[in-house]
Design a protein around this motif. Structure first.
Motif, PDB file in Angstrom:
ATOM      1  N   THR A   1      -1.906   4.042  -2.442  1.00 46.38           N
ATOM      2  CA  THR A   1      -2.231   3.078  -3.481  1.00 46.38           C
ATOM      3  C   THR A   1      -3.667   2.562  -3.391  1.00 46.38           C
ATOM      4  O   THR A   1      -4.371   2.474  -4.404  1.00 46.38           O
ATOM      5  N   VAL A   2      -4.117   2.196  -2.195  1.00 46.42           N
ATOM      6  CA  VAL A   2      -5.447   1.602  -2.054  1.00 46.42           C
ATOM      7  C   VAL A   2      -6.551   2.515  -2.574  1.00 46.42           C
ATOM      8  O   VAL A   2      -7.612   2.043  -3.006  1.00 46.42           O
TER       9      VAL A   2
ATOM     10  N   ASN B   1       0.847  -1.201   0.000  1.00 48.26           N
ATOM     11  CA  ASN B   1       0.000   0.000   0.000  1.00 48.26           C
ATOM     12  C   ASN B   1       0.877   1.244   0.000  1.00 48.26           C
ATOM     13  O   ASN B   1       0.779   2.123   0.875  1.00 48.26           O
TER      14      ASN B   1
ATOM     15  N   VAL C   1      -4.753  -5.232  -0.561  1.00 50.39           N
ATOM     16  CA  VAL C   1      -3.782  -4.139  -0.678  1.00 50.39           C
ATOM     17  C   VAL C   1      -3.114  -3.927   0.674  1.00 50.39           C
ATOM     18  O   VAL C   1      -3.774  -3.637   1.669  1.00 50.39           O
ATOM     19  N   GLY C   2      -1.812  -4.097   0.716  1.00 49.82           N
ATOM     20  CA  GLY C   2      -1.071  -4.001   1.964  1.00 49.82           C
ATOM     21  C   GLY C   2      -0.837  -5.330   2.649  1.00 49.82           C
ATOM     22  O   GLY C   2      -0.252  -5.364   3.726  1.00 49.82           O
TER      23      GLY C   2
ATOM     24  N   LYS D   1      -9.493  -4.173  -0.652  1.00 48.94           N
ATOM     25  CA  LYS D   1      -8.821  -3.422   0.418  1.00 48.94           C
ATOM     26  C   LYS D   1      -8.135  -4.349   1.411  1.00 48.94           C
ATOM     27  O   LYS D   1      -7.181  -3.944   2.076  1.00 48.94           O
TER      28      LYS D   1
ATOM     29  N   GLU E   1       4.212   3.017   5.219  1.00 50.84           N
ATOM     30  CA  GLU E   1       4.035   2.645   3.814  1.00 50.84           C
ATOM     31  C   GLU E   1       4.965   1.538   3.338  1.00 50.84           C
ATOM     32  O   GLU E   1       4.769   1.005   2.246  1.00 50.84           O
TER      33      GLU E   1
END
Length: 463
Positions: free
Chosen positions: A167-168, A155, A204-205, A201, A421
């Motif tokens: 990014t998300v 993310n 992401v990450g 979501k 991040e």
């Protein structure tokens, strides 16, 4: 078991993988495996993998995961290896699955989207989008060398996320290969969609721990005009941080970056750009607002800097001149690489707590007699203190390790985070419980087990 320095093509499991995918896709020599052992964090615990898989299309990723499930072999997903937390460190008796060959990008101006394979570079998405007058906003410092798949994994944020998000906020769809080789499609070019849980979501990450992202559907926005730039010099990082707090309380610039004295001097040693080596800190603030709004944003920033005792303030509407300062900020990490061994932090705090965060880092550096180079995406409270040390000096190495932990403890003590991040990776994994607590971390482990019941995807990384 094959020794680390030997080729692994004699391993029956690897022979099976080569038979399925071919020698062009599966690399087994010691030299080839060594090239994919580390990411940019240079995790000392990274091991030589059994093999490196370099797929050209999604079917080969699926076959790799089916093979991994059959043989019980762990898989470390990888993009360009620009990660800074050890998330792509190769594991013993495992493989590295690198998507760097999957680079196709297609832009649809009608939906303002870009469909990019995971190995496409962030900068290339920007370039292709620009041909249609569009822009992909997420802008990590590594945008020229990092892949969109890697950006999704952590993310990623960057220099302009203070205004445009991370990014998300720009991912509308994902193509994902699950641990057992199944392929799923999530999302699409739809502005609204609340059908079911938002698994995009969740992914992401997730640092490659839930599935292998093979394709990304990115939201694009109209290309913006070149920004105006304000640069301010301060005696201390605390003064600069106070100016950030005041600026962000009344306006929303498109960039608010901080460089301390150590980072300024590192850049000047690496790539002389005429920065003032004597100042305690420098703020780089940009506004891409239109018309009167731009004037008001820079006026608010100037007033905030003056109230925080700025020693000098410089403004320019020249895009090239402003970009020179941006490039100086982006040059910090390459400059630090030349200084020796380093531990790179990625801590964050609420913006009003930024003076305590950067001031506390400076105090930790003094206490442990260490060189800590600090830069920050200051407008969103995300600081990157880089601890530089002599790896041959056992005492200094130990002091650096203590400082690394103390900086994370400092961030948590003021309501912050141990990573803004870069992700948890492997380097911060032991400290995650300190932030999340037992109940939240146990819940995350349970979710991970649903997606990857055999624990094959990036074990030891993330949560």
């Amino acid at each position: 078991m094959t020794q680390a320095g030997e080729p692994t093509d004699g391993d029956a499991r690897v022979q099976d993988l080569v038979a399925r995918l071919g020698a062009d896709i599966v690399r087994t020599s010691a030299e080839q495996r060594e090239a994919y052992r580390y990411d940019w964090a240079r995790d000392p615990d990274a091991q030589l993998p059994l093999a490196v898989v370099l797929p050209r299309e999604v079917g080969q990723v699926q076959e790799t995961m089916r093979w991994a499930t059959e043989h019980g072999v762990v898989v470390v997903p990888r993009g360009a290896g620009s990660g800074l937390s050890g998330g792509a460190s190769a594991q013993p008796d495992g493989i590295v699955l690198c998507l760097e060959r999957m680079t196709t990008i297609e832009v649809d101006p009608a939906t303002r989207t870009a469909r990019a394979q995971a190995g496409a570079l962030n900068v290339d998405i920007k370039k292709v989008a620009a041909k249609d007058g569009l822009w992909y906003p997420p802008d990590p410092s590594s945008y020229e060398i990092s892949t969109i798949g890697g950006n999704v994994a952590t993310n990623a944020g960057g220099l302009c996320c203070v205004k445009y998000g991370v990014t998300v906020d720009y991912i509308m769809g994902l193509q994902v290969v699950l641990a057992d080789g199944r392929l799923i499609e999530l999302g699409g070019p739809r502005i609204k969609d609340v059908a079911g849980l938002n698994l995009i979501k969740l992914l992401v990450g997730s640092e490659g721990t839930l599935g292998i992202v093979t394709q990304v559907l990115c939201r694009l926005v109209p290309k913006l005009a070149a920004p105006a730039t304000l640069v301010a010099m301060f005696a201390t990082v605390e003064d600069a941080a106070r100016a950030v707090v005041a600026t962000c309380a009344t306006s929303r610039p498109s960039m608010v970056e901080l460089m301390d004295n150590a980072s300024i001097n590192a850049v000047e040693d690496f790539q002389p750009m005429g920065l003032d080596r004597s100042v305690g800190a420098m703020l780089l603030i940009q506004s891409d607002a239109a018309g009167e709004s731009r004037t008001l944003e820079l006026q608010a920033a100037r007033e905030a800097c003056e109230q925080a005792a700025a020693q000098e303030i410089f403004e320019t509407d020249d895009p090239a001149e402003g970009e020179m300062f941006v490039q100086a900020r982006r040059a910090v990490f390459p400059a630090v690489e030349r200084l020796g061994a380093y531990m790179l932090e990625d801590v964050g705090a609420p913006v009003p707590k930024l003076p305590e965060l950067v001031g506390g880092v400076a105090a930790i550096a003094a206490e442990h007699d260490l060189r800590i180079v600090t830069v920050a995406h200051a407008g969103d409270g995300n600081a990157h203190p880089v601890i530089v040390y002599d790896a041959t000096d056992a005492d200094e190495k130990a002091r650096a390790a203590r400082a690394f932990t103390e900086i994370m403890a400092l961030a948590l003590s003021i309501g912050g985070t141990i990573t803004g991040e870069h992700g948890i990776g492997r380097l911060k994994q032991p400290l995650l419980r300190n932030q999340l607590g037992d109940d939240v971390l146990d819940l995350q482990h349970a979710i991970r087990k649903v997606w990857d019941p055999d624990g094959l995807l990036n074990p030891g990384a993330g949560y």
